[in-house]
Design an enzyme around this catalytic site. Structure first.
Site, PDB file in Angstrom:
ATOM      1  N   ASN A   1      47.855  47.388  32.039  1.00  0.00           N
ATOM      2  CA  ASN A   1      46.656  46.580  32.270  1.00  0.00           C
ATOM      3  C   ASN A   1      45.841  47.042  33.479  1.00  0.00           C
ATOM      4  O   ASN A   1      44.626  46.837  33.524  1.00  0.00           O
ATOM      5  CB  ASN A   1      47.078  45.114  32.461  1.00  0.00           C
ATOM      6  CG  ASN A   1      45.965  44.259  33.018  1.00  0.00           C
ATOM      7  OD1 ASN A   1      45.077  43.809  32.283  1.00  0.00           O
ATOM      8  ND2 ASN A   1      45.972  44.034  34.334  1.00  0.00           N
TER       9      ASN A   1
ATOM     10  N   TYR B   1      33.446  54.801  32.525  1.00  0.00           N
ATOM     11  CA  TYR B   1      34.458  53.773  32.237  1.00  0.00           C
ATOM     12  C   TYR B   1      34.799  53.762  30.738  1.00  0.00           C
ATOM     13  O   TYR B   1      35.974  53.735  30.358  1.00  0.00           O
ATOM     14  CB  TYR B   1      33.924  52.412  32.692  1.00  0.00           C
ATOM     15  CG  TYR B   1      34.791  51.232  32.342  1.00  0.00           C
ATOM     16  CD1 TYR B   1      35.951  50.940  33.068  1.00  0.00           C
ATOM     17  CD2 TYR B   1      34.457  50.362  31.298  1.00  0.00           C
ATOM     18  CE1 TYR B   1      36.742  49.835  32.749  1.00  0.00           C
ATOM     19  CE2 TYR B   1      35.234  49.264  30.976  1.00  0.00           C
ATOM     20  CZ  TYR B   1      36.372  49.010  31.705  1.00  0.00           C
ATOM     21  OH  TYR B   1      37.157  47.917  31.386  1.00  0.00           O
TER      22      TYR B   1
ATOM     23  N   LYS C   1      38.342  54.224  28.491  1.00  0.00           N
ATOM     24  CA  LYS C   1      38.850  53.197  27.570  1.00  0.00           C
ATOM     25  C   LYS C   1      38.959  53.747  26.137  1.00  0.00           C
ATOM     26  O   LYS C   1      39.844  53.361  25.374  1.00  0.00           O
ATOM     27  CB  LYS C   1      37.954  51.956  27.639  1.00  0.00           C
ATOM     28  CG  LYS C   1      38.089  51.215  28.975  1.00  0.00           C
ATOM     29  CD  LYS C   1      39.531  50.775  29.202  1.00  0.00           C
ATOM     30  CE  LYS C   1      39.767  50.101  30.518  1.00  0.00           C
ATOM     31  NZ  LYS C   1      41.161  49.682  30.713  1.00  0.00           N
TER      32      LYS C   1
HETATM   33  P1  NAP Z   1      40.436  42.905  37.892  1.00  0.00           P
HETATM   34  O1  NAP Z   1      40.259  41.430  37.953  1.00  0.00           O
HETATM   35  O2  NAP Z   1      39.522  43.785  38.663  1.00  0.00           O
HETATM   36  O3  NAP Z   1      41.969  43.237  38.301  1.00  0.00           O
HETATM   37  C1  NAP Z   1      42.392  44.578  38.312  1.00  0.00           C
HETATM   38  C2  NAP Z   1      43.879  44.650  38.546  1.00  0.00           C
HETATM   39  O4  NAP Z   1      44.266  46.021  38.479  1.00  0.00           O
HETATM   40  C3  NAP Z   1      44.298  44.118  39.909  1.00  0.00           C
HETATM   41  O5  NAP Z   1      45.512  43.408  39.773  1.00  0.00           O
HETATM   42  C4  NAP Z   1      44.517  45.399  40.728  1.00  0.00           C
HETATM   43  O6  NAP Z   1      45.532  45.280  41.693  1.00  0.00           O
HETATM   44  C5  NAP Z   1      45.016  46.345  39.640  1.00  0.00           C
HETATM   45  N1  NAP Z   1      44.846  47.750  40.004  1.00  0.00           N
HETATM   46  C6  NAP Z   1      43.693  48.427  40.259  1.00  0.00           C
HETATM   47  N2  NAP Z   1      43.963  49.713  40.568  1.00  0.00           N
HETATM   48  C7  NAP Z   1      45.317  49.833  40.505  1.00  0.00           C
HETATM   49  C8  NAP Z   1      46.214  50.923  40.720  1.00  0.00           C
HETATM   50  N3  NAP Z   1      45.777  52.150  41.036  1.00  0.00           N
HETATM   51  N4  NAP Z   1      47.545  50.671  40.569  1.00  0.00           N
HETATM   52  C9  NAP Z   1      48.012  49.459  40.243  1.00  0.00           C
HETATM   53  N5  NAP Z   1      47.213  48.391  40.024  1.00  0.00           N
HETATM   54  C10 NAP Z   1      45.878  48.587  40.159  1.00  0.00           C
HETATM   55  O7  NAP Z   1      40.353  43.419  36.383  1.00  0.00           O
HETATM   56  P2  NAP Z   1      40.489  42.618  35.003  1.00  0.00           P
HETATM   57  O8  NAP Z   1      39.142  42.193  34.607  1.00  0.00           O
HETATM   58  O9  NAP Z   1      41.596  41.644  35.066  1.00  0.00           O
HETATM   59  O10 NAP Z   1      40.880  43.834  34.016  1.00  0.00           O
HETATM   60  C11 NAP Z   1      42.205  44.090  33.599  1.00  0.00           C
HETATM   61  C12 NAP Z   1      42.165  45.171  32.530  1.00  0.00           C
HETATM   62  O11 NAP Z   1      41.381  44.728  31.425  1.00  0.00           O
HETATM   63  C13 NAP Z   1      41.541  46.485  33.005  1.00  0.00           C
HETATM   64  O12 NAP Z   1      42.224  47.577  32.422  1.00  0.00           O
HETATM   65  C14 NAP Z   1      40.125  46.392  32.465  1.00  0.00           C
HETATM   66  O13 NAP Z   1      39.550  47.669  32.302  1.00  0.00           O
HETATM   67  C15 NAP Z   1      40.367  45.675  31.165  1.00  0.00           C
HETATM   68  N6  NAP Z   1      39.177  44.990  30.649  1.00  0.00           N
HETATM   69  C16 NAP Z   1      38.590  43.985  31.349  1.00  0.00           C
HETATM   70  C17 NAP Z   1      37.467  43.366  30.816  1.00  0.00           C
HETATM   71  C18 NAP Z   1      36.762  42.223  31.492  1.00  0.00           C
HETATM   72  O14 NAP Z   1      35.723  41.771  30.974  1.00  0.00           O
HETATM   73  N7  NAP Z   1      37.247  41.708  32.614  1.00  0.00           N
HETATM   74  C19 NAP Z   1      36.945  43.779  29.578  1.00  0.00           C
HETATM   75  C20 NAP Z   1      37.576  44.817  28.914  1.00  0.00           C
HETATM   76  C21 NAP Z   1      38.699  45.403  29.436  1.00  0.00           C
HETATM   77  P3  NAP Z   1      45.285  44.945  43.273  1.00  0.00           P
HETATM   78  O15 NAP Z   1      44.366  43.762  43.312  1.00  0.00           O
HETATM   79  O16 NAP Z   1      46.671  44.654  43.734  1.00  0.00           O
HETATM   80  O17 NAP Z   1      44.689  46.165  43.886  1.00  0.00           O
END
Ligand code: NAP
Length: 260
Positions: A101, A167, A171
């Protein structure tokens, strides 16, 4: 019947399984870790910088009667990933479910795209998933038909988005990784699937989900709203469960109809 009892009788039960959720200190990863624990899995909560937040996730799981450990490592750092996954296996006795994730987003139109930003995106979003899968492989093979890899891709990995070429490329790469690993690991009973969220309310989308941009975005979503992290967690928990044992190489869209 309580929710965990219903899960136990419906093929959604994860009792006895160990899961690692990368990037589980906040956002979607946090919701996934909480739901997998609620369904009975012992959960390793990975974080990069958010140690305190990861500890809070573990405390919430433990208070609810579940089992969790926080494990900090950067998914793009091979030595750290190997050590982190060993730590998970030592602490929780194995690893059955890997949820890739952890992710970052950096948006830029082509003329402003910077090679170093693309490297950062590839390193975390794509290389991170491969490294975690590789480090987890031995444990997943032992888990046999309980073994699961679930990768977080995105609606933009399938349909593209102006300003998100870098990005979106990572993906889309995640989908190729998912389908290839699904073919590679199927004979061992391990399933590999992806979940493709639409727009979900988290830190990652805060900037895009303000004011006019939010109104324009909502107009494109047939269900007329953005999604919540727990709605992505439900899809992941399903793919992790015995109920999904014959599903592999699939991209499960959870996007309110944004891409159909
Ligand atoms: P988020 O709120 O920005 O959280 C990102 C998480 O990833 C945090 O827990 C962060 O940890 C961790 N992270 C970042 N870089 C890292 C690294 N190098 N090693 C380990 N952990 C790392 O993101 P989110 O929206 O929950 O997204 C989660 C996933 O869903 C991502 O892959 C994103 O691309 C995907 N996604 C999200 C959306 C959306 O609309 N939000 C849509 C499509 C896909 P720390 O805080 O500890 O640094």
């Amino acid at each position: 019947m309580s929710a965990p009892d219903r899960a136990a009788t419906s093929g959604l039960d994860l009792g006895g399984r160990v899961a690692l959720v990368t990037g589980a200190s906040r956002g979607i990863g946090r919701a996934i870790a909480m739901l997998l624990a609620q369904r009975g899995a012992a959960v390793a909560v990975n974080y990069a910088r958010g140690e305190a937040a990861a500890n809070e996730v573990c405390a919430a799981i433990t208070e609810a009667g579940g089992k969790a450990v926080a494990v900090g490592f950067d998914v793009g750092d091979e030595a750290a990933v190997d050590a982190g996954i060993k730590q998970v296996v030592d602490a929780l006795g194995g690893l059955d479910i890997l949820v890739n994730n952890a992710g970052v987003s950096i948006d830029a139109l082509l003329m402003r795209a910077r090679a170093e930003d693309f490297d950062t995106l590839v390193r975390t979003n794509l290389r991170g998933a491969l490294l975690c899968a590789k480090a987890a492989a031995r444990s997943l093979l032992k888990a046999k038909e309980r073994g699961r890899i679930i990768n977080l891709t995105s609606v933009v990995g399938e349909q593209g988005n102006a300003g998100q070429a870098m990005y979106a490329a990572t993906k889309a790469g995640m989908i190729g990784l998912t389908k290839s690993l699904a073919r590679e690991l199927a004979s061992r009973g391990i399933t590999v699937n992806a979940v493709a969220p639409g727009f979900i309310d988290t830190d990652m989308t805060q900037a895009a989900l303000q004011g006019d941009a939010r109104t324009k975005l909502l107009a494109q979503i047939p269900m007329g709203r953005v999604g919540a992290p727990h709605e992505i967690a439900e899809a992941v928990a399903f793919l992790a469960a015995p109920a999904a044992a014959y599903i592999t190489g699939h991209v499960l869209r959870v996007n309110g109809g944004l891409l159909i």
